[in-house]
Every structure is written in C-alpha cells, then in structure tokens.
Design an enzyme around this catalytic site. Sequence first.
Site, PDB file in Angstrom:
ATOM      1  N   HIS A   1     -27.101  10.027   4.269  1.00  0.00           N
ATOM      2  CA  HIS A   1     -27.168  10.536   5.647  1.00  0.00           C
ATOM      3  C   HIS A   1     -26.288   9.713   6.594  1.00  0.00           C
ATOM      4  O   HIS A   1     -26.561   9.636   7.796  1.00  0.00           O
ATOM      5  CB  HIS A   1     -28.616  10.524   6.169  1.00  0.00           C
TER       6      HIS A   1
ATOM      7  N   ASN B   1       4.805  46.177 -14.927  1.00  0.00           N
ATOM      8  CA  ASN B   1       3.408  45.745 -14.877  1.00  0.00           C
ATOM      9  C   ASN B   1       3.124  44.621 -15.869  1.00  0.00           C
ATOM     10  O   ASN B   1       2.509  43.609 -15.530  1.00  0.00           O
ATOM     11  CB  ASN B   1       2.472  46.923 -15.145  1.00  0.00           C
TER      12      ASN B   1
ATOM     13  N   GLN C   1       0.231  42.697  -5.888  1.00  0.00           N
ATOM     14  CA  GLN C   1       1.404  41.936  -5.473  1.00  0.00           C
ATOM     15  C   GLN C   1       1.001  40.782  -4.555  1.00  0.00           C
ATOM     16  O   GLN C   1       1.718  39.782  -4.445  1.00  0.00           O
ATOM     17  CB  GLN C   1       2.400  42.859  -4.752  1.00  0.00           C
TER      18      GLN C   1
ATOM     19  N   SER D   1       0.848   7.068  17.843  1.00  0.00           N
ATOM     20  CA  SER D   1       0.635   7.967  18.975  1.00  0.00           C
ATOM     21  C   SER D   1       1.844   7.926  19.887  1.00  0.00           C
ATOM     22  O   SER D   1       2.498   6.886  20.033  1.00  0.00           O
ATOM     23  CB  SER D   1      -0.623   7.553  19.743  1.00  0.00           C
TER      24      SER D   1
END
Length: 472
Positions: A156, A110, A322, A277
């Site tokens: 905006h 631990n 864990q 592409s």
Amino acid sequence: MKLWAGRFQKETDNVVNDFNSSIQFDGRLYREDITGSIAHATMLGRQGIIEEHEAEKIVAGLKEILYDIENNDLDVFNPEYEDIHMNIEVALTQRIGDTGKRLHTARSRNDQVALDMRLYVKKEICEIMQLAIDFEKVLVEKAKENLDTVMPGYTHLQRAQPTTFGHYMMAYAQMLRRDISRLEDCFERMDELPLGSGALASTTYPIDREFVRDQLGFARVTENSLDGVSDRDYCIELMSCLSMMMMHMSRLSEEVISWCSWEWRFAELDDAYSTGSSIMPQKKNPDVCELIRGKTGRVYGDLMTLMTTMKALPLAYNKDMQEDKECVFDAIDTVKQCLEVFAPMFRTMTLRKKNMRKAASQGFINATDCADYLVKKGVPFRDAYMIVGRLVNTCIRADETLETMTLKDFASISNKFGPDVYDALDLKTCVEGRSVIGGPAPKEVTRQINKIETFLADSEEQLAEMRTRLRT
C-alpha cells in the site's frame, strides 16, 4: 491498370485508392514478401506448374528487386498498386516481362499476406526476446551487486518489511522470465505455413506445401485453408505478451520515478538518461521512465484495436484485417524502443544505499520480526501482534523506534522481552532470517539468481534454434 481490373469498367476513384492502399505501412514487409515469393516460384517450377526456366527467371528477378530495394536503387512503394504484394509483382513484370505474371499462379493475396505477417512476426519475436534477455541480465547484475543492500519493502506504499535491493530486482527478473517464456510459446504456436490456403479454399494446382514449408523454415503447415487465411490469433497473442511486458516495465518505471524523487532519494539516473527543465535549473527528470509508463497504454490500445477488429468477422478474409498491420507494427516498435533504452538506463543508475538503509530503519518495518520474537518465546501470534502494536504506539508518541526503546520500556509492556530482542530487531538479522525459498536472505537470493541465469542460458539456446527457422 490494376492487377484485378478485368472485372471493372471504370478506374478506381483517387480517394478510394488512397483509402484502400496499405503500402505506406506494409512496405516494411518487402523482404518477407520476396522471400515467400521465391519459395513459391521455386515450388511451381519443381511441380511443373510453370516451366523450370520460368521459375528460375522469376527467382532471379525477385533477388534483383530485393538487392535494389536494400541499396536504395529502387522505389517500389507506389500507392497506385495498393500494397507491397502488387508493388513487387508489378516491378517484377516490368523487369522480366510476361513471365512475371506467372508468379501468382496457385496463390492469393490472402494467403500471401498471411505468410508475410507470420514471417515478420517470427523475426520480431526473436529480436524482442534478445532485448528482453539482455535486460534481464542487467537485473541479475544489479541483484548480484546488492545482496546486502537493505531497503524497505512496501505494501500500500507504506513501509512494511525489510528486504534487499537484490531481492527486489529478482522479483522483476521473475516477471521478465515469464515474458520471455510467453514469447517462446507464441513463436511455437504460430510457426505454421499458411501459403497454399489460396483465397480461402486452397487450389486445384498440385502444389507442394511441405516443400515451401521447409524452404521457409516453418515447423508445420496450417491444417485448414479457411483458418489459414483468416487467423490473426498469433498477432493478438503476441500483442498480449507485449502488453504484459510493457506492464512490467511500467511498474518498474514507476518504482524508479519514486526512487529518484527528492522525497525518496534511493537512486539517481545517469545524466545521459535524464532530462532537465526549460525553466527550473535544478530539475533532473526521469522522462525515459515516464514515457515507458505512457507508452504502455499505447501498446494496450494496439491490442484492443485488433481484438475489436476481429471480434465479429465472418470467414474468411475481410478487408478489415488490413488493420492488423499498423497496430502490430506499432506494438513491436514501441516495445523494442522501450527495451533498448531501459536496459542501459537501469545499468547506469546510481543507488543511494545509505538512504535506503535509513528508510529501512524507520517506519517500524521490523515490527513483524518483533512479534515473531515473542512467538518464539511462547506467546501466541495474535497476542504477540497486540503487544507489538502497543509498542509501536508508544514509540510514535515518544518519537522513538523499536531499536531505540530501552529494555525497561519493552519490559513495561511484556515480561517476555530480554536483551536478545535488539539482535532480533537488527535489520541484517531480519533479512538473513528470511531464508525460506523466495525470501530476501542473501544466500536465498543467490539461489534465485543462479536459477534465473540457468533459465537465461536455456533461453539463449532456444533463441538460437528459433533463429535457424528464419528465412528472411
């Protein structure tokens, strides 16, 4: 046989073995685990808890294991032994015999895993800070080159007021400055040694935690053993810092994606940092930016995973914890990968300055400056606002801009306009007039740059000091 098999009369089911094992992801902690074990074994010998010669034998064996792992001469990642801690201990015992079994005296897995994670996170914070500093230097470099590169600023996503690309870059430099500062704070807060907490209630052995702290370069020892083994706040804090850093990179990625579009054409990415592409031969895609934008959600998810895991855990250690490693490792790896590719991509990006200037000359982004012109002539701002609104409406109907309107057109709406209005509406005047602290005037942006460069120099000094505390 399992190292904890004494209590059990049956072998663990293979399905449980696979489910319980963490070696497939915590194997990366081998260096931290060995470093911590060397410090622990050395302390055990100094304190007389084990014989000095036994401690020396353990340390030598651990160093050999580390050497062999890093030279690919040893594979210690066996799922049968669950995690990196037990794998290392088994390898050590196989090499030096029963003396290896003394290593785990006065220690629990631990506090061992708590130590390993802290050592690992400290190291990774330093690496991420360096990458962030390097990226911020790119932003500063771009700002210096574009003090006079006028472009529209937006609110905006509508053209709003004139600014410069240099000013724009310094906005993101401020975001990165905060990111770097948060990483420094995270490092300082988590720089505590948990080893010595044991399973939860420390140990009856006369260990010397301060010696181990000094050996491993920690600033302090943890004050409470229950907290020492169960604390993952530093992991959550780190992932929160990384989430904000990713948010900032995602916002800048969104800007670059827009700038590179045919509709904007403010910038073009270098071929080395673009893709094409499979069907459209004309395409040049900003895939790096799109991936960073997408990976931001991934890092957010890592943060939420650990926060959700920890939200209802009682003290002290629970196996749920864990689950911290995969999300912490993933967030760290993702951020580092994004920073490593973003900086050179941004550095090699070409700006289309004429297109930026052209866009700035449209959309009436100097309307506020026109209103300010009237205010300086004694017109109350709200009245000036209404007058300029009528001007803009007239321009739209006539397909004109404020700069192309005749003086007669101006005078027909207000007698306060004079020939000097054209100088007031010039974009260069609009930018240079915004010289208050934080504004886009070249002189003011230069001040911002100087301040960021001082911050970066201080951060590099701080980073160098932080690195002196690393022992892995």
